[in-house]
Write a protein that holds these residues in place. Structure first.
Motif, mmCIF file in Angstrom:
data_model
loop_
_atom_site.group_PDB
_atom_site.id
_atom_site.type_symbol
_atom_site.label_atom_id
_atom_site.label_comp_id
_atom_site.label_asym_id
_atom_site.label_seq_id
_atom_site.Cartn_x
_atom_site.Cartn_y
_atom_site.Cartn_z
ATOM 1 N N THR A 164 59.591 122.963 61.717
ATOM 2 C CA THR A 164 60.699 123.852 62.094
ATOM 3 C C THR A 164 60.429 124.841 60.142
ATOM 4 O O THR A 164 60.404 126.319 60.490
ATOM 5 C CB THR A 164 62.282 123.151 60.851
ATOM 6 N N TYR A 191 57.731 125.734 59.928
ATOM 7 C CA TYR A 191 56.531 126.654 60.658
ATOM 8 C C TYR A 191 56.901 128.124 61.404
ATOM 9 O O TYR A 191 56.988 129.341 61.247
ATOM 10 C CB TYR A 191 55.474 126.421 61.115
ATOM 11 N N THR A 192 58.640 127.724 61.988
ATOM 12 C CA THR A 192 59.218 128.072 62.518
ATOM 13 C C THR A 192 59.608 128.914 61.896
ATOM 14 O O THR A 192 59.796 130.533 61.884
ATOM 15 C CB THR A 192 59.623 127.754 63.375
ATOM 16 N N TYR A 232 58.518 130.282 58.992
ATOM 17 C CA TYR A 232 57.845 131.249 57.936
ATOM 18 C C TYR A 232 57.526 131.512 58.665
ATOM 19 O O TYR A 232 57.268 133.046 57.876
ATOM 20 C CB TYR A 232 56.626 130.181 58.099
ATOM 21 N N ARG A 233 57.254 132.011 60.229
ATOM 22 C CA ARG A 233 56.358 132.464 60.992
ATOM 23 C C ARG A 233 57.002 134.105 61.468
ATOM 24 O O ARG A 233 56.969 135.451 61.845
ATOM 25 C CB ARG A 233 54.979 131.658 62.239
ATOM 26 N N TYR A 234 58.243 133.336 62.051
ATOM 27 C CA TYR A 234 58.707 133.775 63.208
ATOM 28 C C TYR A 234 60.507 134.771 62.286
ATOM 29 O O TYR A 234 60.873 133.898 61.452
ATOM 30 C CB TYR A 234 59.289 133.858 64.121
ATOM 31 N N ARG A 235 61.261 135.608 62.827
ATOM 32 C CA ARG A 235 62.455 136.558 62.806
ATOM 33 C C ARG A 235 62.834 136.558 64.502
ATOM 34 O O ARG A 235 61.622 137.106 65.330
ATOM 35 C CB ARG A 235 62.251 137.762 62.128
ATOM 36 N N PHE A 236 63.888 136.409 64.087
ATOM 37 C CA PHE A 236 64.438 135.568 65.606
ATOM 38 C C PHE A 236 66.057 135.936 65.333
ATOM 39 O O PHE A 236 66.923 135.816 64.488
ATOM 40 C CB PHE A 236 64.136 135.003 66.598
ATOM 41 N N PHE A 237 66.977 136.085 66.609
ATOM 42 C CA PHE A 237 68.480 136.759 66.290
ATOM 43 C C PHE A 237 68.858 135.299 65.956
ATOM 44 O O PHE A 237 68.536 134.208 67.115
ATOM 45 C CB PHE A 237 68.895 137.115 67.782
ATOM 46 N N GLY A 238 69.776 134.950 65.589
ATOM 47 C CA GLY A 238 70.811 133.624 64.813
ATOM 48 C C GLY A 238 70.065 132.841 64.257
ATOM 49 O O GLY A 238 69.904 131.577 64.273
ATOM 50 N N TYR A 243 70.436 128.992 62.800
ATOM 51 C CA TYR A 243 69.145 127.771 63.017
ATOM 52 C C TYR A 243 68.890 126.899 62.408
ATOM 53 O O TYR A 243 68.389 125.604 61.819
ATOM 54 C CB TYR A 243 67.746 128.619 63.887
ATOM 55 N N MET A 266 66.206 132.963 72.561
ATOM 56 C CA MET A 266 66.900 132.643 71.622
ATOM 57 C C MET A 266 66.042 132.907 70.494
ATOM 58 O O MET A 266 65.835 133.789 69.518
ATOM 59 C CB MET A 266 67.936 131.989 70.494
ATOM 60 N N GLY A 274 61.756 132.944 68.824
ATOM 61 C CA GLY A 274 60.574 133.455 68.840
ATOM 62 C C GLY A 274 59.765 134.561 69.318
ATOM 63 O O GLY A 274 58.755 134.935 69.901
ATOM 64 N N ILE A 321 60.571 137.747 68.146
ATOM 65 C CA ILE A 321 59.863 138.765 66.953
ATOM 66 C C ILE A 321 59.210 137.906 65.999
ATOM 67 O O ILE A 321 59.342 137.035 64.958
ATOM 68 C CB ILE A 321 61.352 139.663 66.580
ATOM 69 N N PRO A 322 57.689 138.050 66.207
ATOM 70 C CA PRO A 322 57.077 138.151 64.239
ATOM 71 C C PRO A 322 57.335 138.484 62.827
ATOM 72 O O PRO A 322 58.055 140.310 63.579
ATOM 73 C CB PRO A 322 55.850 137.933 64.907
ATOM 74 N N THR A 323 57.311 137.672 62.367
ATOM 75 C CA THR A 323 57.405 138.573 60.877
ATOM 76 C C THR A 323 56.167 139.413 61.172
ATOM 77 O O THR A 323 55.257 139.305 61.331
ATOM 78 C CB THR A 323 57.720 137.695 59.948
ATOM 79 N N ALA A 340 52.732 138.750 59.467
ATOM 80 C CA ALA A 340 51.852 138.103 60.245
ATOM 81 C C ALA A 340 51.419 137.639 62.098
ATOM 82 O O ALA A 340 51.687 137.257 62.315
ATOM 83 C CB ALA A 340 52.303 136.987 59.661
ATOM 84 N N PHE A 345 56.759 124.611 68.512
ATOM 85 C CA PHE A 345 57.657 124.600 67.044
ATOM 86 C C PHE A 345 58.874 125.063 66.700
ATOM 87 O O PHE A 345 59.100 124.740 66.094
ATOM 88 C CB PHE A 345 57.040 125.799 66.136
ATOM 89 N N MET A 396 63.353 120.745 66.413
ATOM 90 C CA MET A 396 64.460 120.330 65.469
ATOM 91 C C MET A 396 66.030 121.145 66.287
ATOM 92 O O MET A 396 66.834 119.477 66.181
ATOM 93 C CB MET A 396 64.444 121.324 64.932
#
Lengths: 276, 362, 297
Positions: free
Chosen positions: A86, A88-89, A91-97, A101, C1, C3, C5-7, C10, C26, C30
């Motif tokens: 969680t 890592y997600t 830290y690394r990804y941007r996403f809707f909602g 989350y 929903m 994964g 679009i990455p920042t 990175a 990943f 959760m």
């Protein structure tokens, strides 16, 4: 300035008294765990390790301790793994909602444990998962994920974002980069999260009480003892539990402090500087 | 003729409505030292990151040796990079950092160590092999980063402002070393920088970018002497720019009317210029002469010295030519000595028609 | 929903448009775990309030009987307001006791001492709350330690268990450290120049605290009190062991319904009522903490 100094002194004294109030029960429990008398009074009835002997000889306590260890270790491992994923997600990804989350990850400790316990009892017995150690493990994972995630996310925040990209650039796939770069970097926080999650599970009684059925954990055993009889055994068990919890928390602390400062400085002052 | 080593074709990168790189065409030859330069936000680092696969192009194509790279994951390309932050792995020793790329390619431990040591020796840091990287100086870390990128012996090395964090003395030394290394290895270096002196000191060819677009690409001297447009003229070197209109165009000679007089300029007769067309004259500060008395040759104008700026053996005079135009004139210190005290004095400013550049897009 | 679009800085090599295995591996564990075992459990608890009990067995149903029975029962209403009152009192008492502590920590201790005190305030949360509550019993009972000490100076004995005092002491065990900590964090962020400015304007020390320090730390102070309320409201141990279950609170009512009567639907009604109350309190507190900030400036 005389009155100012007096105020300072008064405030410090007050603070010391408040700390004493906070620690009074812990100290009392420790002292009276060595009391020879069954009914604690002042002054105490002399030094004895009798209650430790009784506590350790009690098969229910031994069983409870055994169960607690299983639950704490297993739930800490699962919660740390999920917490890492969680973090890592995040830290690394941007996403809707994403806010929803994260709320889902962090929410459980804000619900009173006793209500969570009831909800999980009702639900798990409906799906046939209640009344066993795995029921407690499932619930403690829910409860510990936020702690594990928060610690690991903090550490990831200290990681230069170029580090992982540099690993890809040198031929590491995402999985390899994770194993060779992200995991080594976050290792102190992962260990800290493990110990913290163990400590959380180790002291949790409300949920465990509801869902455990006959598979009592140590905190549930203490609860049972408290409901049934006056027994200084509780003090002895409490002191033992205190020592175990403190050890776990201290280890977690040491893990976090270790290595952290020198690594942050490793790549000099230009980390994350502007891009052309 | 075979295709150049690396080709960028109408390369685009957009972030939502923001355009970072716009229709970029560029071919980079094998063994070339190319510097991509521009102010921050011009798209130079984005371009480099697209070559490395760290950003996915929104359009166009990247080809390395004729092979389309767009969909290739960064770890499947052979485009190692030296990072501005260096991005050394803090939990690994120097030699383990250098071995990283080899390990990822499945090379066995002994061979890995041998090859890593070869590069550490070549860069003069072999004695630091077992040190943690955070115990090294800035210059030493730079070398570790270089060794780590070069150890897989790539055809092209990407450098993202790797010298930006070093102090001035070290920068000059590292520039010389980088240039020498590139010549010895004979591989392509693609170096992104915002520093003109860095680009001009090392590169065979410089590429100037602004607002996501390529402005000019060419050998440093050419870019310096013949800026292709107003942006390059303002960005590169110390240029004086005069806006005006074409008064007369006869063959190679064009006469331009400006606010402070009419001047001759030699222009290549590729495109005939219509009378009255809006143009700009670019005159490099070091191509302008000043004299105390009247002068006859070339374009002449008079002005008043309003300021002096000293950098080493050079001095830059700021000469007010009237009408809001201030010229910068770069002189050697001894040339200034001959003029005596100039502050506030009236001087004759001259330049030869062939030293001015005519821009038609003014 | 998840994964896609990455920042920006990175970014990996996006090989396809949709979510990829790596990112999903990943992102998913959760929400799957928390939905299965947390969200589903809470939602099912709401469903449970509409089920019925026949022959000591819980059966699916859709009846309002549990709600009607509980909400109209006098003992439930009494218990509800008592629990709210206890929790509010605990929050107030804790805030009052804590404030001089937090103030002393933030303004009268060296930074290293601040750290030591702050970390020692976290410590109790890793000891068994049950054991701490039991210790209070040792200290407070009629023949207990405190009455024993007081006996030497011919005072007492005082009745200090099975009453509101004992329950409050128990609540303090649970909430005082965290209230001090939260207040301390908010006070530590008060701009010291504001305080100096107040002093320069010949604002007395106490007036400075009331007119400058408390308003600037207001959000944190309210947050701390809200936390105290939430924790006390849901606590079972203090009212049960130190208050001896008399009079009961909502959590005791709930536990009784489960443990002695298998009355899960009624317990669920109590639990849902509690959650709803807590949500309302948290919402009101946040509105109060953040809402009127602009006016007070």
């Amino acid at each position: 300035m005389m009155s100012g100094r007096l105020v300072t002194l008064a405030l410090r004294t007050y603070l010391a008294l408040a700390l004493l109030l906070v620690f009074a029960p812990i100290i009392t429990s420790f002292i009276y765990s060595f009391d020879a008398d069954k009914y604690a009074a002042f002054p105490w009835g002399g030094f004895s390790t009798r209650w430790y002997g009784e506590a350790l000889a009690d098969p229910d306590v031994a069983k409870g301790f055994h169960n607690t260890i299983i639950v704490a270790v297993t739930s800490a491992l699962i919660a740390t793994a999920i917490g890492f994923a969680t973090a890592y997600t995040d830290y690394r990804y941007r996403f809707f909602g994403k806010n929803a989350y994260l709320a889902l990850a962090l929410l459980p400790p804000t619900i009173p444990a006793i209500i969570l316990g009831l909800a999980m009892l009702v639900f798990l017995s409906r799906v046939g998962l209640s009344g066993a150690l795995h029921s407690i493990i499932i619930c403690h994972v829910v409860y510990s994920i936020p702690f594990a995630m928060a610690l690991i996310r903090l550490r990831l925040g200290q990681m230069d974002r170029d580090l992982e990209a540099a690993a890809w650039n040198l031929g590491a796939s995402e999985w390899h980069a994770l194993r060779e770069v992200v995991l080594p970097f976050t290792l102190p926080a992962i260990l800290a999260a493990l110990f913290l999650a163990m400590a959380v599970s180790f002291d949790e009684y409300a949920i465990a009480w509801f869902v455990s059925g006959f598979s009592e954990t140590l905190p549930v055993r203490i609860l049972m003892l408290l409901q049934r009889e006056v027994s200084p055994k509780v003090n002895a068990i409490g002191s033992l539990v205190f020592i175990v919890s403190m050890t776990l928390v201290l280890v977690a602390q040491v893990m976090l402090v270790m290595r952290a400062p020198s690594q942050a400085a490793a790549n000099g002052p230009r980390q994350g500087a502007g891009r052309g | 003729m075979a295709e150049p080593l690396l080709v960028l074709e109408r390369l685009e990168k957009r972030y939502g409505g923001l355009v970072a790189v716009q229709s970029l065409d560029l071919a980079i030859a094998a063994g070339e030292f190319i510097a991509i330069m521009g102010p921050s936000g011009c798209g130079k680092t984005t371009t480099l990151r697209m070559i490395a696969g760290l950003e996915r192009p929104s359009g166009g194509e990247i080809r390395l040796r004729g092979r389309r790279l767009n969909e290739i994951a960064p770890w499947q390309r052979d485009t190692p990079m030296v990072w501005q932050s260096l991005a050394l792995f803090p939990f690994l020793s120097v030699v383990k950092n250098v071995e990283f790329g080899l390990k990822m390619r499945g090379i066995v431990a002994g061979e890995r160590r041998r090859r890593a040591m070869k590069w550490l020796e070549r860069l003069g840091i072999a004695h630091y092999r077992d040190r943690p990287v955070d115990k090294l100086s800035g210059g030493e870390r730079q070398r570790v980063a270089l060794a780590r990128a070069l150890v897989t012996e790539p055809e092209i090395l990407l450098l993202d402002e790797p010298l930006a964090a070093l102090d001035a003395n070290l920068v000059v030394r590292m520039q010389a070393e980088l240039k020498q290394l590139q010549q010895q290895l004979g591989i392509t270096f693609c170096h992104v920088t915002h520093s003109q002196s860095e680009a001009f000191a090392m590169a065979d060819r410089v590429v100037i970018m602004s607002e996501g677009r390529l402005q000019q690409a060419g050998p440093p001297r050419e870019v310096y002497r013949a800026p292709a447009n107003r942006f390059v003229a303002e960005f590169v070197g110390a240029n004086n720019i005069l806006d005006g209109t074409v008064a007369e165009a006869t063959g190679e000679r064009v006469r331009v009317d400006t606010g402070i007089g009419a001047f001759d300029v030699r222009a290549a007769p590729t495109r005939p210029l219509a009378k009255g067309a809006k143009v700009a004259l670019v005159i490099s500060a070091d191509q302008v002469n000043v004299a105390a008395g009247p002068a006859a040759e070339g374009n002449v104008v008079t002005g008043t010295v309003i300021g002096e700026e000293f950098v080493g053996a050079f001095v830059t005079l700021h000469v007010d030519l009237g009408g809001g135009t201030v010229f910068r004139v770069q002189l050697q210190q001894h040339a200034l000595d001959k003029l005596g005290s100039v502050q506030g004095k009236s001087l004759t400013v001259t330049w030869k028609p062939e030293h001015a550049v005519l821009l038609s897009n003014a | 929903m998840v994964g896609t679009i990455p920042t920006t800085s990175a970014t990996g090599g996006r090989r396809s448009r949709g979510p990829r295995g790596f990112a999903l591996a990943f992102a998913l564990p959760m929400p799957v775990w928390q939905t299965l075992f947390f969200v589903a459990a809470l939602l099912f608890l709401i469903v449970m309030t509409f089920w019925s009990v026949r022959n000591f067995r819980v059966e699916p149903d859709f009846t309002m009987a549990n709600w009607v029975k509980m909400l109209s029962a006098g003992y439930f209403q009494d218990t509800y307001f008592r629990t709210v009152w206890y929790a509010a009192l605990a929050a107030l008492v804790a805030s009052l006791i804590a404030f001089p502590c937090a103030y002393g920590m933030a303004f009268k201790l060296s930074p290293s001492f601040q750290r030591i005190v702050a970390s020692s305030l976290i410590l109790p949360y890793f000891t068994s709350y049950l054991v701490r509550a039991y210790s209070w019993k040792i200290l407070l009972t009629e023949n207990g330690v405190i009455n024993g000490v007081l006996g030497y100076v011919n005072l007492g004995p005082f009745a200090m268990t099975s009453n509101l005092f004992a329950v409050l002491v128990g609540y303090m065990t649970l909430i005082l450290p965290i209230v001090i900590l939260l207040q301390y964090f908010s006070l530590a962020h008060v701009d010291r120049r504001l305080i100096e400015a107040a002093h320069n304007l010949r604002c007395g020390a106490l007036r400075t605290v009331i007119q400058v320090v408390i308003p600037s730390a207001r959000t944190g102070l309210i947050l701390a009190a809200t936390f105290a309320f939430i924790l006390s409201f849901g606590d079972f141990v203090s009212p049960s062991f130190l208050g001896n279950n008399k009079p009961p609170t909502l959590s005791i009512l709930m536990v009784d319904a489960v443990k002695s009567g298998s009355q899960w639907p009624r317990a669920a009604v109590v639990a849902i009522t509690m959650v709803a109350t807590l949500l309302l309190v948290a919402f009101l507190a946040m509105a109060f903490a953040y809402g009127r900030k602009a006016e007070s400036r």
